[in-house]
Design an enzyme around this catalytic site. Structure first.
Site, PDB file in Angstrom:
ATOM      1  N   GLY A  29       0.831  -1.208   0.000  1.00 25.91           N
ATOM      2  CA  GLY A  29       0.000   0.000   0.000  1.00 25.91           C
ATOM      3  C   GLY A  29       0.854   1.241   0.000  1.00 25.91           C
ATOM      4  O   GLY A  29       2.019   1.213  -0.411  1.00 25.91           O
ATOM      5  N   SER A  30       0.275   2.315   0.516  1.00 26.96           N
ATOM      6  CA  SER A  30       0.966   3.604   0.453  1.00 26.96           C
ATOM      7  C   SER A  30       2.064   3.690   1.512  1.00 26.96           C
ATOM      8  O   SER A  30       2.027   2.996   2.537  1.00 26.96           O
ATOM      9  CB  SER A  30      -0.060   4.721   0.680  1.00 26.96           C
ATOM     10  OG  SER A  30      -0.649   4.544   1.956  1.00 26.96           O
ATOM     11  N   GLU A  90       5.603  -3.293   0.912  1.00 26.14           N
ATOM     12  CA  GLU A  90       5.638  -3.049  -0.534  1.00 26.14           C
ATOM     13  C   GLU A  90       4.906  -1.735  -0.760  1.00 26.14           C
ATOM     14  O   GLU A  90       3.678  -1.689  -0.755  1.00 26.14           O
ATOM     15  CB  GLU A  90       4.932  -4.196  -1.275  1.00 26.14           C
ATOM     16  CG  GLU A  90       5.613  -5.543  -1.124  1.00 26.14           C
ATOM     17  CD  GLU A  90       6.864  -5.692  -2.001  1.00 26.14           C
ATOM     18  OE1 GLU A  90       7.031  -4.903  -2.945  1.00 26.14           O
ATOM     19  OE2 GLU A  90       7.664  -6.590  -1.719  1.00 26.14           O
ATOM     20  N   CYS A 133       1.471   0.390  -9.215  1.00 27.17           N
ATOM     21  CA  CYS A 133       2.556   0.905  -8.359  1.00 27.17           C
ATOM     22  C   CYS A 133       3.845   1.127  -9.125  1.00 27.17           C
ATOM     23  O   CYS A 133       4.600   2.031  -8.812  1.00 27.17           O
ATOM     24  CB  CYS A 133       2.781  -0.037  -7.190  1.00 27.17           C
ATOM     25  SG  CYS A 133       3.146  -1.716  -7.724  1.00 27.17           S
TER      26      CYS A 133
END
Ligand code: NAD
Length: 453
Positions: A187-188, A209, A243
């Site tokens: 995620g962020s 990640e 991403c």
């Protein structure tokens, strides 16, 4: 829902040693593969409801990845889990030294919404292959896919082994208070910090990640047709909600005009229209509004149209961009492509080095010195020379970030290692040991020790 009870049951199950059997792991991996194939239509329908993603895109970027992961572990599980014999040093001679890959225990996987199946199920598959139990929390932002995964898994797997938890921030905040043996988060960067902090309280190891601004550099030595075609594909796939999508382009100022022209021609050729089967919408109104705010009318080179009803944003190229513009301050994560220029290749690399380390970086050139400088001078999670995104499709390469774009990696054998502890075991024989190590210590022993060590 009683999260503590679910985890306690998983711990009891893990302690029963069942998940350590290779036969057991393979049986459930095969079961998962069969369930995915059987429920393919359900998976397509759910993701289409969430953000209009086509069957073709869903198969190539999600389902095929998961099936490939399962097949990889089914094929390689025996060799991956076999203890690895290593050399034994002089002091321990006549002994044997081995590294045993042991499962970490009870794991938690938290997924992002943009590739909802792949990003939740791929790490989960690695966790199971390595012999762990797993609780998976897909992103609630892609609600239908979350429900589809919960239905398929929770109706077919024992809860004490594998469980899909449906929920949002409230639920995940509760579950993060519990002590897991491993947390794998996608995620962020902002939420990654929250997860890291929660994990630290229990000394739980994490893989994070995360995201970042991934540059694509195009030098005067590039093949422009190839560069433009591949950048357009990688950027507008999933409407830029990838991403590792190229976040922005850095192009040699000398070739900017002709390169922009080629970029435009590929966007037109690929026909990314609203309602097109090959172009997805923006996931929700919040992200749509955030993205539309980046579009400055006087900087549009191509595109810029958007439809707030359909949450559709046309592929948009912005030029005359500087490092100070709003669009360059955070990860874009949408179909807007700012183009900056450089005069000197090494200065462009230096500029990238001054920013947070990106998840990916891409270089388009046929010049070997430029390739060498790109690989050695700037830090990034992973990337490609003369392509974008595709590095993550090779399971022989580790996939992960560095610095602000993440901690740790996975895919293929790296995923197995991410969810394993490398346990060192030295086995000695009961004879043949000189007396040197034991007291009383004499000058003579000291002289021998100096020679031997
Ligand atoms: P996000 O960080 O908002 O959400 C990710 C997960 O965290 C979701 O499951 C969500 O429920 C959970 N979450 C949200 N708020 C939380 C909180 N306060 N505490 C604990 N958990 C919380 O990210 P997103 O919008 O789903 O995904 C977009 C971001 O993810 C982008 O930055 C993108 O680059 C990154 N990303 C990285 C990878 C990668 O492999 N490195 C892959 C996909 C996306």
């Amino acid at each position: 829902m009683n999260f503590e009870k679910i985890l306690a049951d998983q711990r009891t199950f893990f302690n029963s040693q069942k998940t350590k059997s290779i036969k057991f792991r393979k049986m459930y991996l095969e079961k998962l593969r069969d369930l995915i194939i059987k429920n393919e239509e359900l998976l397509y329908a759910a993701i289409y409801k969430d953000f209009g993603k086509s069957r073709f895109d869903t198969y190539t970027t999600e389902i095929s990845f998961i099936l490939k992961d399962i097949d990889f572990y089914l094929k390689n599980l025996n060799s991956l889990s076999k203890p690895k014999k290593v050399k034994t040093n002089l002091a321990n001679q006549l002994g044997t030294s081995k590294i045993h890959s042991e499962p970490l225990g009870c794991t938690l996987v938290i997924g992002a919404w943009n590739y909802p199946y792949q990003l939740s199920l791929s790490p989960m598959i690695a966790a199971l292959a390595a012999g762990n139990t797993c609780i998976v929390k897909p992103s609630e932002v892609a609600e239908h896919t979350m429900k589809a995964m919960a239905k398929i898994i929770n109706e077919n797997f024992p809860k004490q082994y594998l469980f899909v938890l449906e929920g949002g921030v409230e639920e995940i905040t509760e579950i993060l208070k519990l002590k897991f043996d491993k947390i794998f988060f996608t995620g962020s960067t902002k939420v990654g910090q929250i997860v890291y902090e929660a994990a630290a309280k229990n000394l739980t190891p994490v893989t994070l990640e995360l995201g970042g601004k991934s540059p694509a550099i195009v030098t005067a030595n590039a093949d422009f047709e190839v560069a433009a075609k591949r950048i357009v594909w990688g950027k507008f796939l999933n409407a830029g909600q990838t991403c590792v999508a190229p976040d922005y382009i850095l192009v040699d100022e000398k070739v900017k005009d002709s390169f922009l022209d080629t970029l435009k021609s590929y966007i037109q050729k690929f026909n990314y229209q609203p309602d097109s089967e090959h172009y997805t919408k923006i996931i929700n109104r919040r992200n749509f509004d955030r993205l539309v705010n980046y579009i400055e009318k006087d900087k549009i080179y191509f595109g810029g149209n958007h439809d707030s009803q359909k949450l559709h944003i046309e592929p948009t190229i912005m030029h005359e961009i500087s490092w100070e513009d709003a669009v360059m301050q955070e990860e874009i994560f949408g179909p807007i492509l700012p183009v900056l220029t450089f005069k000197n290749f090494n200065e462009a690399l230096l500029k990238i080095s001054e920013k947070e380390k990106p998840l990916a970086a891409y270089l388009f050139t046929n010049n070997s010195e430029e390739k060498e400088s790109f690989t050695s001078k700037i830090s990034f999670g992973g990337g490609c020379i003369n392509d974008v995104v595709m590095h993550l499709s090779n399971e022989n390469l580790p996939f992960g970030g560095v610095g602000n774009s993440g901690i740790g990696n996975y895919h293929g054998k790296f995923g197995f290692e991410t969810f394993s502890h490398q346990k060192a075991v030295l086995e000695r024989v009961n004879w043949g040991e000189p007396d040197l190590k034991y007291p009383p210590y004499t000058e003579k022993k000291m002289n021998w020790i100096k020679k031997l060590l």
